[in-house]
Structure formats: C-alpha cells, structure tokens
Motif scaffolding. Structure first.
Motif, PDB file in Angstrom:
ATOM      1  N   ASP A  89       0.834  -1.202   0.000  1.00 39.01           N
ATOM      2  CA  ASP A  89       0.000   0.000   0.000  1.00 39.01           C
ATOM      3  C   ASP A  89       0.869   1.253   0.000  1.00 39.01           C
ATOM      4  OD1 ASP A  89      -2.471  -1.380   0.119  1.00 39.01           O
ATOM      5  OD2 ASP A  89      -2.369  -1.489   2.305  1.00 39.01           O
ATOM      6  N   TRP A  90       1.900   1.244   0.818  1.00 37.18           N
ATOM      7  CA  TRP A  90       2.806   2.393   0.863  1.00 37.18           C
ATOM      8  C   TRP A  90       3.529   2.583  -0.464  1.00 37.18           C
ATOM      9  CZ3 TRP A  90       3.735   6.377   4.110  1.00 37.18           C
ATOM     10  CH2 TRP A  90       3.089   6.355   5.348  1.00 37.18           C
ATOM     11  N   GLN A  91       3.921   1.489  -1.094  1.00 32.41           N
ATOM     12  CA  GLN A  91       4.578   1.602  -2.392  1.00 32.41           C
ATOM     13  C   GLN A  91       3.639   2.203  -3.440  1.00 32.41           C
ATOM     14  OE1 GLN A  91       5.822  -2.547  -2.558  1.00 32.41           O
ATOM     15  NE2 GLN A  91       7.960  -1.920  -2.459  1.00 32.41           N
ATOM     16  N   THR A  92       2.375   1.827  -3.369  1.00 30.46           N
ATOM     17  CA  THR A  92       1.392   2.433  -4.279  1.00 30.46           C
ATOM     18  C   THR A  92       1.277   3.930  -4.023  1.00 30.46           C
ATOM     19  OG1 THR A  92       0.135   0.375  -4.476  1.00 30.46           O
ATOM     20  CG2 THR A  92      -1.027   2.419  -4.995  1.00 30.46           C
ATOM     21  N   LEU A  93       1.206   4.314  -2.752  1.00 35.02           N
ATOM     22  CA  LEU A  93       1.166   5.733  -2.396  1.00 35.02           C
ATOM     23  C   LEU A  93       2.406   6.458  -2.911  1.00 35.02           C
ATOM     24  CD1 LEU A  93       0.112   8.201  -0.772  1.00 35.02           C
ATOM     25  CD2 LEU A  93       1.296   7.242   1.217  1.00 35.02           C
ATOM     26  N   GLU A  94       3.563   5.849  -2.703  1.00 34.92           N
ATOM     27  CA  GLU A  94       4.818   6.474  -3.125  1.00 34.92           C
ATOM     28  C   GLU A  94       4.869   6.651  -4.639  1.00 34.92           C
ATOM     29  OE1 GLU A  94       7.441   4.712   0.608  1.00 34.92           O
ATOM     30  OE2 GLU A  94       7.180   3.535  -1.218  1.00 34.92           O
ATOM     31  N   LYS A  95       4.394   5.648  -5.363  1.00 36.87           N
ATOM     32  CA  LYS A  95       4.355   5.777  -6.817  1.00 36.87           C
ATOM     33  C   LYS A  95       3.390   6.887  -7.237  1.00 36.87           C
ATOM     34  CE  LYS A  95       3.875   3.142 -11.101  1.00 36.87           C
ATOM     35  NZ  LYS A  95       3.754   1.784 -11.708  1.00 36.87           N
TER      36      LYS A  95
ATOM     37  N   ASP B 163      12.903   2.759  -7.478  1.00 32.52           N
ATOM     38  CA  ASP B 163      13.172   3.017  -6.059  1.00 32.52           C
ATOM     39  C   ASP B 163      12.194   2.317  -5.122  1.00 32.52           C
ATOM     40  OD1 ASP B 163      15.322   4.634  -6.629  1.00 32.52           O
ATOM     41  OD2 ASP B 163      14.195   6.512  -6.453  1.00 32.52           O
ATOM     42  N   LEU B 164      11.069   1.844  -5.639  1.00 35.08           N
ATOM     43  CA  LEU B 164       9.996   1.378  -4.771  1.00 35.08           C
ATOM     44  C   LEU B 164      10.415   0.229  -3.862  1.00 35.08           C
ATOM     45  CD1 LEU B 164       6.986   1.516  -7.266  1.00 35.08           C
ATOM     46  CD2 LEU B 164       7.426   3.062  -5.348  1.00 35.08           C
ATOM     47  N   ASN B 165      11.187  -0.726  -4.365  1.00 31.90           N
ATOM     48  CA  ASN B 165      11.567  -1.904  -3.578  1.00 31.90           C
ATOM     49  C   ASN B 165      12.896  -1.752  -2.860  1.00 31.90           C
ATOM     50  OD1 ASN B 165       9.376  -3.846  -3.985  1.00 31.90           O
ATOM     51  ND2 ASN B 165       9.968  -3.754  -6.141  1.00 31.90           N
ATOM     52  N   LYS B 166      13.515  -0.596  -2.996  1.00 36.37           N
ATOM     53  CA  LYS B 166      14.786  -0.373  -2.311  1.00 36.37           C
ATOM     54  C   LYS B 166      14.554  -0.166  -0.820  1.00 36.37           C
ATOM     55  CE  LYS B 166      17.256   1.806  -6.169  1.00 36.37           C
ATOM     56  NZ  LYS B 166      17.881   3.073  -6.626  1.00 36.37           N
TER      57      LYS B 166
ATOM     58  N   ASN C  78      12.076   6.862   4.027  1.00 37.21           N
ATOM     59  CA  ASN C  78      12.899   5.723   4.411  1.00 37.21           C
ATOM     60  C   ASN C  78      12.051   4.459   4.522  1.00 37.21           C
ATOM     61  OD1 ASN C  78      15.423   4.650   5.110  1.00 37.21           O
ATOM     62  ND2 ASN C  78      15.035   4.878   7.296  1.00 37.21           N
ATOM     63  N   ARG C  79      12.532   3.391   3.919  1.00 34.82           N
ATOM     64  CA  ARG C  79      11.888   2.077   4.008  1.00 34.82           C
ATOM     65  C   ARG C  79      12.904   1.104   4.577  1.00 34.82           C
ATOM     66  NH1 ARG C  79      11.790  -2.470   0.173  1.00 34.82           N
ATOM     67  NH2 ARG C  79       9.920  -3.756   0.538  1.00 34.82           N
ATOM     68  N   VAL C  80      12.622   0.557   5.773  1.00 35.82           N
ATOM     69  CA  VAL C  80      13.569  -0.354   6.424  1.00 35.82           C
ATOM     70  C   VAL C  80      12.817  -1.476   7.130  1.00 35.82           C
ATOM     71  CG1 VAL C  80      15.355   1.401   6.786  1.00 35.82           C
ATOM     72  CG2 VAL C  80      13.624   1.031   8.546  1.00 35.82           C
ATOM     73  N   LYS C  81      13.588  -2.520   7.487  1.00 36.28           N
ATOM     74  CA  LYS C  81      13.097  -3.551   8.394  1.00 36.28           C
ATOM     75  C   LYS C  81      13.544  -3.157   9.797  1.00 36.28           C
ATOM     76  CE  LYS C  81      14.184  -7.187   4.989  1.00 36.28           C
ATOM     77  NZ  LYS C  81      15.369  -6.617   4.285  1.00 36.28           N
ATOM     78  N   ILE C  82      12.620  -3.215  10.761  1.00 41.42           N
ATOM     79  CA  ILE C  82      12.942  -2.751  12.106  1.00 41.42           C
ATOM     80  C   ILE C  82      12.203  -3.596  13.136  1.00 41.42           C
ATOM     81  CG2 ILE C  82      11.099  -1.028  12.246  1.00 41.42           C
ATOM     82  CD1 ILE C  82      13.337   0.889  13.401  1.00 41.42           C
ATOM     83  N   SER C  83      12.722  -3.628  14.365  1.00 38.78           N
ATOM     84  CA  SER C  83      12.176  -4.473  15.425  1.00 38.78           C
ATOM     85  C   SER C  83      10.683  -4.252  15.622  1.00 38.78           C
ATOM     86  CB  SER C  83      12.903  -4.205  16.749  1.00 38.78           C
ATOM     87  OG  SER C  83      12.250  -4.865  17.817  1.00 38.78           O
ATOM     88  N   LYS C  84       9.956  -5.354  15.725  1.00 35.48           N
ATOM     89  CA  LYS C  84       8.507  -5.302  15.918  1.00 35.48           C
ATOM     90  C   LYS C  84       8.102  -4.754  17.282  1.00 35.48           C
ATOM     91  CE  LYS C  84       7.796  -9.236  12.796  1.00 35.48           C
ATOM     92  NZ  LYS C  84       7.395 -10.666  12.683  1.00 35.48           N
ATOM     93  N   ASP C  85       9.074  -4.604  18.184  1.00 34.75           N
ATOM     94  CA  ASP C  85       8.771  -4.129  19.532  1.00 34.75           C
ATOM     95  C   ASP C  85       8.760  -2.613  19.645  1.00 34.75           C
ATOM     96  OD1 ASP C  85       8.494  -6.708  20.571  1.00 34.75           O
ATOM     97  OD2 ASP C  85      10.650  -6.886  20.906  1.00 34.75           O
ATOM     98  N   TYR C  86       9.264  -1.901  18.642  1.00 33.55           N
ATOM     99  CA  TYR C  86       9.142  -0.445  18.659  1.00 33.55           C
ATOM    100  C   TYR C  86       7.671  -0.048  18.612  1.00 33.55           C
ATOM    101  CZ  TYR C  86      14.090   0.689  17.829  1.00 33.55           C
ATOM    102  OH  TYR C  86      15.443   0.856  17.948  1.00 33.55           O
ATOM    103  N   MET C  87       7.383   1.153  19.103  1.00 36.30           N
ATOM    104  CA  MET C  87       6.036   1.708  18.990  1.00 36.30           C
ATOM    105  C   MET C  87       6.071   2.893  18.035  1.00 36.30           C
ATOM    106  SD  MET C  87       4.502   1.605  22.845  1.00 36.30           S
ATOM    107  CE  MET C  87       5.186   0.423  23.998  1.00 36.30           C
ATOM    108  N   PHE C  88       5.296   2.780  16.953  1.00 33.25           N
ATOM    109  CA  PHE C  88       5.246   3.795  15.910  1.00 33.25           C
ATOM    110  C   PHE C  88       3.801   4.252  15.686  1.00 33.25           C
ATOM    111  CE2 PHE C  88       9.017   1.468  13.754  1.00 33.25           C
ATOM    112  CZ  PHE C  88       9.920   2.146  14.533  1.00 33.25           C
ATOM    113  N   SER C  89       3.669   5.296  14.888  1.00 31.16           N
ATOM    114  CA  SER C  89       2.356   5.756  14.454  1.00 31.16           C
ATOM    115  C   SER C  89       1.754   4.775  13.453  1.00 31.16           C
ATOM    116  CB  SER C  89       2.467   7.125  13.798  1.00 31.16           C
ATOM    117  OG  SER C  89       3.005   8.084  14.685  1.00 31.16           O
ATOM    118  N   VAL C  90       0.436   4.860  13.283  1.00 35.39           N
ATOM    119  CA  VAL C  90      -0.278   3.970  12.364  1.00 35.39           C
ATOM    120  C   VAL C  90      -1.222   4.792  11.500  1.00 35.39           C
ATOM    121  CG1 VAL C  90      -2.078   2.188  12.229  1.00 35.39           C
ATOM    122  CG2 VAL C  90      -0.143   1.886  13.782  1.00 35.39           C
ATOM    123  N   ARG C  91      -1.203   4.514  10.205  1.00 37.36           N
ATOM    124  CA  ARG C  91      -2.198   5.033   9.284  1.00 37.36           C
ATOM    125  C   ARG C  91      -2.976   3.865   8.681  1.00 37.36           C
ATOM    126  NH1 ARG C  91      -1.954  10.432   7.442  1.00 37.36           N
ATOM    127  NH2 ARG C  91      -0.995  11.603   9.160  1.00 37.36           N
TER     128      ARG C  91
END
Length: 219
Positions: A99-105, A113-116, A202-215
C-alpha cells in the motif's frame, strides 16, 4: 507556526481530496483523504480498543500528555498492528508495505526506487506527505509542494521500551508487512534542519517491539 496551528489552518481549506470522516470503535473521528485510487486516514490512529471492543496492549500517547493526542495520535507496536481483532475503524486496515509503495508511486517515486531499502525518492517528494516542512540553513523547499497530498504527516516520534524519543524530529509509520521473525517494514519521514534526507522516504526492516504511528487505509 506550531503543528497544531498548521492543522487548524489546513483543516479549514476546501480540498477536492477530502473524503467523509470516519469513526473508530471508541467514537474517535478522523479526517480521510483520497490519494490516487487509495483512501487513507489523514490523521494518526488514536484508538485504545480493537474493533471488538477489547483493549489494545499498546497505545502510547507521546509524553503521556493527553494534550498531544489530537496532534500526534498514539504509538503502537507491530504485534498490535497485525492483531486479527483489527485496530483500525471498521472497513479499514493497517496499510501494508505494498500500500505504501502504491502511495509512493502516486506521489512521484520512480519504479526503480519502490523496492529499495533506505532513503528513497527524488525531487523532495516526501514533503508532499508532510503537514509542514520549514526551510533550513542549507536548503529551501518549495512550500507550494508541502502537504500537496493532504496526508498531513506530523513528527510524532517513537517509543522504545521505557524511552520516548524524537518528537519533532521523526515520524515513523508501521506497515502490516512482516520481514523476518523479529522485524517488519516501516516508513520514516524526517524533519530537522540538520538531516539531509528531509525530501526522502525511508523504508527499512525494524524491530517489531518499537512503537510507531499507524495510518489505516480503506478496504
């Protein structure tokens, strides 16, 4: 101008992208926006309950300050993001990496750049997602491009364990897409004058234990 002032001003603008508001299971109301063929929440999720009314384990307010709830929403770990009870309003779900890649495109990111992973995107496309992006000593931005999408991202920061960090500096959004047993994909936008990546996403893999915002995105 503060972010809350910017919010008030932008909310008052007539905009063809605007969609009907939506409520979550607690009655919190959210602005929504159409970007390309997608319809997104135009605010960070604030719910403390899943769709079935059960309590969400995380749902941290920045600085534990209720006055910041409307401005920044709540922060969630990835385990709550993907819980089958669904933290989004009915008819909505947490946005996936695709979904984010679609938004970015849609906002202009090149296909290459989408899959980088890492910082991606040319021509300051990230500022079209941000509610505000001040100029810095080193760079001036085309202010007519700021928040063109009406996505209205704000730098809510991140929580990690007992530590709440980077309010006003970063906004981090979970995707519902896992990458490994311990990591999932997210998106980061950065705001301060000293960081050179303010126009990128920025698109990265990151620990599932962080707390981030959600859309959330409409199903």
């Amino acid at each position: 101008m503060s972010y809350s002032q910017t919010y008030t001003n932008s909310e008052a603008q007539a905009d063809s992208k605007a969609q009907p508001s939506v409520q979550d299971s607690e009655g919190n109301s959210y602005r929504t926006v159409k970007i390309g063929d997608q319809i997104w929440l135009a605010e960070n999720l604030r719910s403390t309950k899943f769709q079935d009314g059960s309590a969400i384990n995380t749902a941290f307010i920045p600085d534990d300050d209720e006055n910041k709830l409307l401005t920044y929403g709540r922060l969630y770990n990835w385990h709550d993001v993907v819980d089958e009870r669904n933290i989004c309003p009915e008819g909505w779900r947490v946005a996936t990496d695709a979904d984010w890649q679609t938004l970015e495109k849609t906002i202009g990111m090149a296909d290459a750049d989408l899959n980088k992973e890492g910082w991606r995107g040319d021509n300051d496309l990230a500022i079209t997602l941000k509610e505000a992006q001040p100029d810095s000593w080193f760079k001036k931005f085309d202010q007519s491009k700021v928040n063109q999408s009406r996505f209205s991202a704000r730098p809510a920061g991140v929580k990690w364990g007992r530590f709440y960090l980077t309010q006003g500096i970063y906004t981090e959004f979970w995707t519902s897409t896992g990458a490994t047993d311990k990591k999932a994909y997210n998106r980061t936008l950065v705001y301060p004058w000293w960081n050179p990546h303010k126009g990128e996403i920025n698109r990265v893999k990151i620990s599932k234990d962080y707390m981030f915002s959600v859309r959330c995105i409409k199903i």
